[in-house]
Design a protein around this motif. Structure first.
Motif, mmCIF file in Angstrom:
data_model
loop_
_atom_site.group_PDB
_atom_site.id
_atom_site.type_symbol
_atom_site.label_atom_id
_atom_site.label_comp_id
_atom_site.label_asym_id
_atom_site.label_seq_id
_atom_site.Cartn_x
_atom_site.Cartn_y
_atom_site.Cartn_z
ATOM 1 N N UNK A 85 -18.662 12.512 -7.542
ATOM 2 C CA UNK A 85 -18.085 13.529 -6.663
ATOM 3 C C UNK A 85 -18.996 14.747 -6.563
ATOM 4 N N UNK A 86 -19.590 15.116 -7.673
ATOM 5 C CA UNK A 86 -20.493 16.272 -7.661
ATOM 6 C C UNK A 86 -21.696 16.016 -6.760
ATOM 7 N N UNK B 179 -16.394 14.321 3.487
ATOM 8 C CA UNK B 179 -15.547 13.197 3.101
ATOM 9 C C UNK B 179 -14.446 13.088 4.140
ATOM 10 N N UNK B 180 -14.402 11.966 4.839
ATOM 11 C CA UNK B 180 -13.545 11.820 6.013
ATOM 12 C C UNK B 180 -12.439 10.803 5.767
ATOM 13 N N UNK B 181 -11.319 10.900 6.493
ATOM 14 C CA UNK B 181 -10.293 9.847 6.441
ATOM 15 C C UNK B 181 -10.887 8.518 6.890
ATOM 16 N N UNK B 182 -10.519 7.453 6.228
ATOM 17 C CA UNK B 182 -11.155 6.164 6.455
ATOM 18 C C UNK B 182 -11.020 5.689 7.902
ATOM 19 N N UNK B 183 -9.829 5.772 8.448
ATOM 20 C CA UNK B 183 -9.629 5.219 9.787
ATOM 21 C C UNK B 183 -10.452 5.956 10.840
ATOM 22 N N UNK B 184 -10.346 7.265 10.879
ATOM 23 C CA UNK B 184 -11.061 8.010 11.920
ATOM 24 C C UNK B 184 -12.567 7.934 11.710
ATOM 25 N N UNK B 185 -13.011 7.949 10.457
ATOM 26 C CA UNK B 185 -14.448 7.845 10.201
ATOM 27 C C UNK B 185 -14.969 6.478 10.628
ATOM 28 N N UNK C 2 -5.795 13.475 -8.665
ATOM 29 C CA UNK C 2 -5.804 14.937 -8.859
ATOM 30 C C UNK C 2 -7.165 15.558 -8.572
ATOM 31 N N UNK C 3 -8.236 14.890 -8.936
ATOM 32 C CA UNK C 3 -9.576 15.428 -8.692
ATOM 33 C C UNK C 3 -9.875 15.508 -7.201
#
Length: 349
Positions: A55-56, A65-71, A103-104
């Motif tokens: 993530x770092x 970082x995008x939503x899977x469907x729209x990306x 949570x992260x």
């Protein structure tokens, strides 16, 4: 439900695009996780410490970082813009996703998708989330809950299975899971992750008939040349998600080879031969390919345009294995193409 863009359904149109120009500079890297834990099976686990580092790095590279469907829609239709993007997915809805990973990601306000095999949740199996936990996650706008089949079975037709029985079995697993997710969570996302990453053209046809996107477990970026029912994802378990190779994956581009020309993965012979029709702007000598467990593969020009063939020099003895190919794309980035082969004569997991 938004239909899959017609540009990715037409082999003719896709082929024309590839002969005119290469795809836009940005593509989508979809990351695939199972457990995020120190205490679960190594083959399907990412340690929390490694997850934090991954993530770092996404943050350091300033990758959206995008939503899977729209990306996925944007990548397939060439609307990504100038910057590569990342989508994050989890298969099976394990408890550690709820307790550790979610949570992260929510703290960063990053979207992610959880693919659920619904029988495991209905039966309250150990180490899986509950419906209440999934409902809590689904209440966040950043979270998408999607279909990973009802029973997590091997959905490709078995060698000794009739066509009629297979149709009934596969359709029931797809549709029962979608119906359960709708009734339990009110979600109807047109997204499907193949159990074990296994698919063939017949299973793909069931996914396309439902206007769903289908995601495998073979590596590579999603771009204009990708197939909507055989979308790649980068596995991020400890063995594959280590930091020394992660930047290349996050910044990768889809190798501009028409997905309609690629095999569906059912093993025709062992070892199989993969043929790739490269654009004229790419040189066959710069393509590097590796086979699972066998190392680098020979890439042979055929003398027929810019077609190359890739074949391992020994047979494989596993149910699933991959040919992974990369090509320098400039600016320290790589085109990436993976094909997963499926030997149905080998035992199921």
């Amino acid at each position: 439900m938004k239909a899959i863009p017609s540009v990715i359904r037409s082999p003719l149109m896709t082929g024309l695009l590839l002969t005119v120009s290469l795809p836009a500079a940005a593509d989508l890297a979809v990351l695939q996780y199972h457990h995020v834990s120190d205490d679960t099976p190594a083959a399907t686990s990412t340690t929390p410490a490694l997850f934090d580092q991954q993530l770092e790095l996404i943050d350091t590279l300033s990758l959206p970082v995008e939503p899977l469907r729209t990306a996925t829609e944007h990548a397939l239709s060439g609307q990504m813009g100038a910057d590569p993007a990342v989508a994050i997915t989890f298969d099976d809805a394990y408890t550690s996703v709820y307790t550790t990973a979610a949570p992260k990601l929510l703290e960063r306000d990053w979207p992610f998708t959880v693919f659920v095999n619904t029988d495991a949740i209905n039966e309250g199996r150990h180490d899986y989330m509950t419906w209440d936990q999934l409902k809590e996650l689904a209440s966040h706008p950043q979270v998408t809950i999607a279909n990973h089949s009802a029973d997590h079975g091997h959905l490709v037709r078995k060698l000794d299975e009739s066509e009629e029985h297979w149709q009934q079995r596969a359709a029931a697993s797809l549709d029962q899971a979608q119906s359960t997710l709708a009734s339990k969570l009110g979600t109807d996302a047109p997204l499907f992750a193949y159990p074990y990453g296994e698919f063939d053209e017949n299973l793909e046809a069931l996914i396309q008939a439902r206007d769903w996107y289908g995601y495998g477990q073979h590596s590579g970026a999603v771009g204009e040349s990708s197939g909507a029912t055989r979308l790649p994802r980068f596995p991020m378990a400890n063995a594959y998600g280590q930091m020394e190779g992660l930047k290349d994956k996050l910044l990768s581009r889809a190798l501009p080879v028409d997905a309609n020309t690629l095999p569906d993965g059912r093993l025709p012979e062992n070892p199989p031969t993969l043929a790739l029709d490269l654009p004229e702007s790419l040189r066959a000598s710069a393509l590097t390919c590796f086979g699972s467990g066998v190392g680098q593969l020979d890439v042979e020009p055929t003398g027929n345009g810019n077609r190359v063939t890739i074949t391992a020099d020994q047979p494989f003895n596993s149910r699933r294995f991959r040919y992974n190919c990369t090509y320098p794309a400039g600016e320290g980035r790589y085109y990436w193409q993976s094909v997963q082969w499926l030997d149905r004569s080998q035992p199921e997991d």
